[in-house]
Scaffold this active site. Sequence first.
Site, PDB file in Angstrom:
ATOM      1  N   HIS A 119       0.833  -1.048   0.011  1.00  0.00           N
ATOM      2  CA  HIS A 119       0.045   0.048  -0.007  1.00  0.00           C
ATOM      3  C   HIS A 119       1.008   1.326   0.038  1.00  0.00           C
ATOM      4  CE1 HIS A 119       0.543   1.102   4.500  1.00  0.00           C
ATOM      5  NE2 HIS A 119       0.927  -0.251   4.394  1.00  0.00           N
ATOM      6  N   HIS A 121       0.884   5.833  -1.420  1.00  0.00           N
ATOM      7  CA  HIS A 121       0.186   6.820  -2.328  1.00  0.00           C
ATOM      8  C   HIS A 121       0.771   7.001  -3.416  1.00  0.00           C
ATOM      9  CE1 HIS A 121      -2.174   7.973   1.310  1.00  0.00           C
ATOM     10  NE2 HIS A 121      -1.269   8.477   2.106  1.00  0.00           N
TER      11      HIS A 121
END
Length: 336
Positions: A119, A121
């Site tokens: 995970h 951004h």
Amino acid sequence: MISLTRNQHLIINLCAIISLFLWVNHKLGQLADNGQPGNYGPVAKVSRRPGNIVIYNRVPKTGSTTFTNAVAYDMGKINGFTTIHLNMTKNRPVMSLPDQGTFSRNLTTWDEMLPIFIHGHVAYVDFERFGYAPPIYINLLREPLERLLSHYYFLRYGDNYRVGLKRSRAGNNETFDQCIRRSGKDCDVKQLWLQIPYFCGHHPFCSEVGNKLALETAKRHLVEKYLLVGTTDRIRDFIGLLDVTLPSYFRGALEHFDSLDENRAHLRSTKKKIEPADDTVILIKQTEAYQLEREFYDFAKEHFQAAFLKATNNTGNVDQLLRVPQYHYEKIKTFH
């Protein structure tokens, strides 16, 4: 001197050819394992086993901390997969072309870490562009103006997750309305243009505010490249659908989420938010950036709802998720 027959000559020559073939194949294998000069990162034989990599390229301020920290990390311990955070330099969500290639190779060949849930951004990366099997993508989206307001006040007041951390706009008590009136940077419509680029990917046009090709590309990727995209306001439904759709990672996730206390089930809530005035909302909603972002959000919301209704036999109730297949095999004939 030993005299060899014609057949013996043929056998000796054939053995020599086979030996040469095996030697050349061995050397080529060594080259493949060692890589070419200038490569960097772990290099190994390409793994093309499907379902071993899940990427959550999380959009900021959409409930991603709750999902990652309260669900994914816990389910990794329960279901036995590696969870990794991808830290992007200077919080930029895009990579250079070489980095995209290395990232694709690293994950698909990192055999000792598979299965992986990663995970961060980061904008969508097309693994197939570099010759690697695609991972499973998932994500969450939020109503565009709500997301921007949450981010705006988060920068000023922080949240309940990392209480002692001083945020970049700490001490600046300017409201969103005041920022809009003076055309400030934090409330610029460019700040709205975020969810589309995350799904569009690394093409230059993806970051162009108001680019309609970026919108269409994001929609196509959502439908074709993502297993599931939910919305922040329906995070429980999203978790429940993952529970039955991707059980190797999320079996038991809904029950686990329901067992969490209120603080863990709603991590990272912005401490203080001031609702904008009606005229501010009208002004924002007239911008092309908002309209395209809202179109993408509505598209994703409808797509999720359709999948959710089918999975709950049109009840729309997450507790009614079908856990028994609606198909069976019959008239099986084998010929091997």
